[in-house]
Design a protein around this motif. Sequence first.
Motif, short mmCIF file in Angstrom:
data_model
loop_
_atom_site.label_atom_id
_atom_site.label_comp_id
_atom_site.label_asym_id
_atom_site.label_seq_id
_atom_site.Cartn_x
_atom_site.Cartn_y
_atom_site.Cartn_z
N ARG A 1 57.82 55.08 -11.06
CA ARG A 1 57.21 53.85 -10.53
C ARG A 1 56.70 54.04 -9.10
O ARG A 1 56.33 53.08 -8.44
CB ARG A 1 58.22 52.69 -10.57
N TRP A 2 56.68 55.29 -8.62
CA TRP A 2 56.26 55.55 -7.24
C TRP A 2 54.90 54.96 -6.91
O TRP A 2 54.73 54.29 -5.90
CB TRP A 2 56.25 57.06 -6.94
N ARG A 3 53.88 55.23 -7.72
CA ARG A 3 52.53 54.79 -7.40
C ARG A 3 52.47 53.27 -7.27
O ARG A 3 51.88 52.74 -6.34
CB ARG A 3 51.54 55.29 -8.46
N GLU A 4 53.10 52.57 -8.17
CA GLU A 4 53.11 51.10 -8.12
C GLU A 4 53.80 50.62 -6.84
O GLU A 4 53.32 49.70 -6.17
CB GLU A 4 53.81 50.56 -9.37
N TRP A 5 54.92 51.25 -6.52
CA TRP A 5 55.66 50.90 -5.30
C TRP A 5 54.79 51.18 -4.06
O TRP A 5 54.67 50.32 -3.19
CB TRP A 5 56.96 51.72 -5.25
N ALA A 6 54.21 52.37 -3.99
CA ALA A 6 53.39 52.74 -2.84
C ALA A 6 52.18 51.82 -2.70
O ALA A 6 51.83 51.41 -1.59
CB ALA A 6 52.94 54.20 -2.96
N ASP A 7 51.53 51.48 -3.81
CA ASP A 7 50.36 50.60 -3.76
C ASP A 7 50.73 49.21 -3.26
O ASP A 7 50.04 48.62 -2.42
CB ASP A 7 49.69 50.50 -5.12
N LEU A 8 51.84 48.66 -3.78
CA LEU A 8 52.25 47.32 -3.35
C LEU A 8 52.62 47.32 -1.87
O LEU A 8 52.23 46.41 -1.13
CB LEU A 8 53.42 46.81 -4.20
#
Length: 189
Positions: free
Chosen positions: A24-31
Amino acid sequence: MQGCPGGARRGGGWSRTRPPLRRRWREWADLRADSRAFLTPWEPTWPADALTRAAFGRRLRRQAQEWRDDQGYSFLVYDRATDRLVGGLGLTNLRRGVAQMATLGYWVGQPYARNGYMAGATRLVLDFAVGQLGLHRVGAACLPTNAPSRGLLEKVGFTHEGYARGYLRIDGVWRDHVLYAILREEWQG
């Protein structure tokens, strides 16, 4: 390892908490990136690599070790209907023995603020803190000017206990905080 909280009703939907997952890194980083201006007035200064995959991996390893050592429990918060990440929260500074207490911290992405997600997630984590972990007290602190954060804490049953000068270094400056807590016998989970 203790069990983790699940889902709670919120307004027109649901919030769900889960331990963070590497995928879920990308989603976390984007948010976090999209909410940076919204979050930085209330948080410690972000390191230059704060949103990188490597930094997220280090964060997850540290959080997994804290979980194994019964020192802290971190969760990400999702909209249950869409599985979209909306924020995060955790119990840190866990103390056992005669204290049986921890500190609650949380953040919410700007698009999801003031929609009830964190209230639902906080209730789940308080159920976990009292029921699974057997804690007697959960404390929280926020900037005096952070009315939404103060409102969240009061909404879920925390009591304002005091004022701490120079309590935490937020956005590069030592800032005063208001202190809140809830006791096991006050929690109406």
